[in-house]
Write a protein that holds these residues in place. Structure first.
Motif, PDB file in Angstrom:
ATOM      1  N   ALA A  71      38.811  55.082  28.883  1.00 21.48           N
ATOM      2  CA  ALA A  71      39.656  54.085  29.544  1.00 21.48           C
ATOM      3  C   ALA A  71      38.846  52.859  29.941  1.00 21.48           C
ATOM      4  N   LYS A  72      37.667  53.094  30.486  1.00 25.09           N
ATOM      5  CA  LYS A  72      36.813  51.973  30.901  1.00 25.09           C
ATOM      6  C   LYS A  72      36.405  51.121  29.693  1.00 25.09           C
ATOM      7  N   ALA A  73      35.996  51.795  28.614  1.00 27.58           N
ATOM      8  CA  ALA A  73      35.554  51.063  27.423  1.00 27.58           C
ATOM      9  C   ALA A  73      36.699  50.272  26.801  1.00 27.58           C
ATOM     10  N   LEU A  74      37.885  50.886  26.708  1.00 31.42           N
ATOM     11  CA  LEU A  74      39.013  50.192  26.088  1.00 31.42           C
ATOM     12  C   LEU A  74      39.454  49.004  26.935  1.00 31.42           C
ATOM     13  N   ALA A  75      39.461  49.156  28.264  1.00 27.66           N
ATOM     14  CA  ALA A  75      39.808  48.022  29.127  1.00 27.66           C
ATOM     15  C   ALA A  75      38.830  46.873  28.916  1.00 27.66           C
ATOM     16  N   ARG A  76      37.557  47.206  28.760  1.00 28.79           N
ATOM     17  CA  ARG A  76      36.552  46.171  28.524  1.00 28.79           C
ATOM     18  C   ARG A  76      36.811  45.454  27.197  1.00 28.79           C
ATOM     19  N   HIS A  77      37.131  46.215  26.155  1.00 31.06           N
ATOM     20  CA  HIS A  77      37.388  45.608  24.845  1.00 31.06           C
ATOM     21  C   HIS A  77      38.625  44.708  24.880  1.00 31.06           C
ATOM     22  N   LEU A  78      39.676  45.149  25.554  1.00 31.30           N
ATOM     23  CA  LEU A  78      40.897  44.333  25.622  1.00 31.30           C
ATOM     24  C   LEU A  78      40.646  43.044  26.394  1.00 31.30           C
ATOM     25  N   ASN A  79      39.885  43.125  27.478  1.00 32.15           N
ATOM     26  CA  ASN A  79      39.547  41.908  28.216  1.00 32.15           C
ATOM     27  C   ASN A  79      38.723  40.952  27.367  1.00 32.15           C
ATOM     28  N   ARG A  80      37.783  41.509  26.604  1.00 27.65           N
ATOM     29  CA  ARG A  80      36.981  40.667  25.707  1.00 27.65           C
ATOM     30  C   ARG A  80      37.867  39.944  24.700  1.00 27.65           C
ATOM     31  N   ALA A  81      38.905  40.639  24.230  1.00 25.68           N
ATOM     32  CA  ALA A  81      39.794  40.056  23.225  1.00 25.68           C
ATOM     33  C   ALA A  81      40.764  39.052  23.831  1.00 25.68           C
TER      34      ALA A  81
ATOM     35  N   VAL B 238      43.572  45.897  33.372  1.00 21.81           N
ATOM     36  CA  VAL B 238      42.916  46.661  34.432  1.00 21.81           C
ATOM     37  C   VAL B 238      42.919  48.129  34.022  1.00 21.81           C
ATOM     38  N   GLU B 239      42.101  48.927  34.701  1.00 24.72           N
ATOM     39  CA  GLU B 239      41.955  50.329  34.347  1.00 24.72           C
ATOM     40  C   GLU B 239      42.328  51.222  35.523  1.00 24.72           C
ATOM     41  N   LEU B 240      42.663  52.468  35.228  1.00 27.21           N
ATOM     42  CA  LEU B 240      43.005  53.435  36.270  1.00 27.21           C
ATOM     43  C   LEU B 240      42.523  54.802  35.818  1.00 27.21           C
ATOM     44  N   HIS B 241      41.548  55.357  36.560  1.00 32.40           N
ATOM     45  CA  HIS B 241      41.021  56.678  36.228  1.00 32.40           C
ATOM     46  C   HIS B 241      40.277  57.231  37.426  1.00 32.40           C
TER      47      HIS B 241
ATOM     48  N   VAL C  65      45.149  50.312  31.317  1.00 35.28           N
ATOM     49  CA  VAL C  65      44.562  51.385  30.525  1.00 35.28           C
ATOM     50  C   VAL C  65      44.244  52.531  31.474  1.00 35.28           C
ATOM     51  N   ALA C  66      44.791  53.708  31.208  1.00 36.27           N
ATOM     52  CA  ALA C  66      44.702  54.803  32.179  1.00 36.27           C
ATOM     53  C   ALA C  66      44.515  56.136  31.494  1.00 36.27           C
ATOM     54  N   THR C  67      43.983  57.065  32.261  1.00 35.12           N
ATOM     55  CA  THR C  67      43.964  58.468  31.845  1.00 35.12           C
ATOM     56  C   THR C  67      45.261  59.114  32.317  1.00 35.12           C
ATOM     57  N   ASP C  68      45.351  60.419  32.168  1.00 39.37           N
ATOM     58  CA  ASP C  68      46.577  61.109  32.564  1.00 39.37           C
ATOM     59  C   ASP C  68      46.805  61.097  34.068  1.00 39.37           C
ATOM     60  N   ILE C  69      45.866  60.538  34.838  1.00 46.38           N
ATOM     61  CA  ILE C  69      46.090  60.387  36.269  1.00 46.38           C
ATOM     62  C   ILE C  69      47.301  59.497  36.536  1.00 46.38           C
ATOM     63  N   ALA C  70      47.636  58.631  35.574  1.00 50.85           N
ATOM     64  CA  ALA C  70      48.786  57.738  35.718  1.00 50.85           C
ATOM     65  C   ALA C  70      50.027  58.257  35.014  1.00 50.85           C
ATOM     66  N   ALA C  71      49.938  59.459  34.440  1.00 49.02           N
ATOM     67  CA  ALA C  71      51.078  59.984  33.700  1.00 49.02           C
ATOM     68  C   ALA C  71      52.228  60.384  34.611  1.00 49.02           C
ATOM     69  N   ARG C  72      51.922  60.615  35.894  1.00 48.14           N
ATOM     70  CA  ARG C  72      52.971  60.942  36.860  1.00 48.14           C
ATOM     71  C   ARG C  72      52.769  60.096  38.107  1.00 48.14           C
TER      72      ARG C  72
ATOM     73  N   PRO D  81      37.741  40.855  34.144  1.00 46.89           N
ATOM     74  CA  PRO D  81      36.642  41.729  33.722  1.00 46.89           C
ATOM     75  C   PRO D  81      36.828  43.106  34.313  1.00 46.89           C
ATOM     76  N   ALA D  82      36.980  44.109  33.459  1.00 46.74           N
ATOM     77  CA  ALA D  82      37.263  45.456  33.956  1.00 46.74           C
ATOM     78  C   ALA D  82      36.169  45.957  34.871  1.00 46.74           C
ATOM     79  N   GLU D  83      34.898  45.641  34.550  1.00 48.09           N
ATOM     80  CA  GLU D  83      33.809  46.173  35.355  1.00 48.09           C
ATOM     81  C   GLU D  83      33.841  45.618  36.769  1.00 48.09           C
ATOM     82  N   THR D  84      34.142  44.304  36.905  1.00 52.16           N
ATOM     83  CA  THR D  84      34.103  43.704  38.222  1.00 52.16           C
ATOM     84  C   THR D  84      35.277  44.125  39.062  1.00 52.16           C
ATOM     85  N   ARG D  85      36.327  44.705  38.458  1.00 50.72           N
ATOM     86  CA  ARG D  85      37.469  45.143  39.248  1.00 50.72           C
ATOM     87  C   ARG D  85      37.252  46.524  39.825  1.00 50.72           C
ATOM     88  N   THR D  86      36.132  47.179  39.499  1.00 53.36           N
ATOM     89  CA  THR D  86      35.907  48.527  39.999  1.00 53.36           C
ATOM     90  C   THR D  86      34.966  48.554  41.189  1.00 53.36           C
TER      91      THR D  86
END
Length: 476
Positions: free
Chosen positions: A247-257, A262-265, A289-296, A388-393
């Motif tokens: 999730a962290k890596a994909l959020a970073r790639h989307l921000n770069r693009a 933002v991410e949630l995990h 971009v999230a893991t299953d923590i956001a599925a519910r 930037p995903a990293e700076t939001r954490t």
């Protein structure tokens, strides 16, 4: 329903009960134990909040540290969502509420309970801690609700749940709501519910009629370009991955693009989770971009698209992830990306979930199916303008009071190990010429600041007298 509660619903444009509400409300309002099953997004939250508030209305105020109603939920996000729906109802009835969960300081929670909160919405772990420290008692609880009971079982919370329910009075009303009624949930029902009214609003595999399901067969190299194209379409997009690092890596790639993401995990602090969700709610970020923590337990209005970037572990996870869209009668699209190696697994998973997905082979991000599934002009910001995903954490950097607001930090240089640089008897001047690029500039100029400075930046960051020092040492 009491008129003051229906007035609140009317102000929120809620005038017709959902199937799970229509089925359970009469028994819940009458004080019966209730076992309710409804799929995600079916309106279970109001199905138990309305009777809880109605039954506490007009009663005695809660004593200090002794709530009159307890609502248990498996995740912090679900606790926060329940509390958001509860507050206007409680205010209309003259009741107070508070939330209890880990990841944040406990003192505000202790203060709220000691003031006499009528309703406590809690995660099991933190609540048990407060009980053990003597900050709270469940001896006065009149109504107990267990939400997402099957997820509690999946997360291993059932022992804590049993201990908590065991501390509530035996004659109180107990309501258990779940998306699925499996063997673990049945154990709780037999142990703690007395002749419950059982209501199933739909089958466990019942698909949402306004939700379209698609399977895109992609090669690994095309996965990221396809994700960028879909998530840059108008509207909110939730993208699920299997792992926190993914999730962290994909959020970073989307921000770069250029997709504000933002991410949630589970690796994020509670403050970072809250901040990121707020960015997604308010539209500052268009993708989550999230893991299953956001599925519910995560409800955001008008989520147009749910993307399974990684196929879920099982069909239940598929249904819960997908339930972030097409909520409350709205329409939505669910897309699963699968490589050649994953196609068979995903097909079996969809069959187990009772889903018939349309399969399309996508060779590139230019395939016309992408604009059909996510219509509208693509909008990409510059990478530096994206979140930037990293700076939001991590917490924002603080400048000391009276400090250099907005200025570059003063470099700290000088003699190393007591040696004076050769050929430079005016070491004060040597200090003045040393420089270091400001940290804040490095963070904002590159979305991937964890990779470190570039070679050019490293060369600029060296003190100007370092070459002279090196030459003097060689000469000695």
């Amino acid at each position: 329903m009491p008129a003051r509660l229906t007035d609140v619903l009317t102000r929120h444009a809620i005038e017709t009960p959902t199937p799970i509400q229509r089925a359970t409300l009469p028994d819940a309002l009458a004080g019966r134990d209730v076992l309710g099953r409804g799929r995600t997004g079916s309106g279970k939250t109001l199905a138990f909040l309305l009777p809880v508030v109605a039954r506490l209305s007009g009663g005695p105020r809660a004593r200090a540290g002794a709530p009159r109603a307890l609502i248990l939920a498996p995740t912090r996000e679900l606790v926060a969502q329940i509390d958001t729906a509860l507050r206007p109802l409680a205010a209309a009835a003259g009741l107070t509420s508070c939330t209890v969960f880990g990841g944040v300081g406990q003192n505000p929670q202790v203060v709220a309970i000691r003031r006499g909160a009528d309703i406590v919405v809690a995660c099991p772990g933190r609540l048990e801690d407060l009980l053990a420290r003597g900050h709270c008692s469940l001896a006065q609880v009149k109504v107990t609700v267990l939400d997402e009971a099957d997820h509690m079982a999946d997360l291993g919370f059932l022992p804590a749940v049993r201990r908590l329910i065991g501390q509530t009075p035996a004659g109180g009303q107990r309501m258990l709501f779940s998306a699925t009624l499996d063997r673990a949930v049945d154990t709780l029902v037999r142990q703690y519910l007395s002749e419950p009214a059982v209501h199933e609003a739909d089958s466990a595999q019942s698909p949402v009629g306004t939700m379209a399901h698609h399977l895109l067969h992609v090669e690994r190299d095309n996965r990221l370009p396809v994700l960028v194209d879909l998530s840059s379409a108008p509207g909110r997009t939730v993208v699920f991955t299997r792992t926190k690092h993914g999730a962290k890596a994909l959020a970073r790639h989307l921000n770069r693009a250029g997709v504000p993401t933002v991410e949630l995990h589970g690796n994020l602090s509670q403050n970072a989770r809250t901040r990121n969700l707020d960015d997604f709610h308010t539209g500052r970020a268009s993708a989550l971009v999230a893991t299953d923590i956001a599925a519910r337990g995560i409800h955001v209005d008008n989520v147009a698209l749910v993307i399974h970037a990684d196929p879920p572990a099982d069909h239940k996870a598929y249904l819960h992830r997908s339930g972030r869209t097409a909520r409350a009668g709205n329409s939505g699209t669910v897309i699963t990306l699968a490589t050649t190696e994953q196609i068979r697994e995903v097909t079996q998973l969809a069959r187990a979930a009772g889903i018939k997905a349309t399969t399309t082979r996508v060779a590139s991000a230019d395939h016309p199916i992408l604009t059909t599934l996510a219509p509208g002009a693509r909008s990409l910001t510059s990478p530096t303008a994206a979140i930037p995903a990293e700076t939001r954490t991590s917490p924002a950097r603080r400048t000391p009071v009276g400090g250099n607001h907005g200025a570059e930090p003063t470099p700290r240089t000088g003699r190393r190990r007591g040696r004076r640089p050769a050929g430079n008897h005016n070491h004060r001047a040597g200090r003045a010429t040393a420089s270091r690029p400001p940290t804040a500039t490095a963070l904002t100029s590159s979305p991937d600041h964890e990779a470190g400075p570039s070679p050019a930046e490293r060369s600029r960051s060296r003190p100007s007298h370092s070459a002279a020092m090196f030459s003097a040492r060689r000469a000695r």
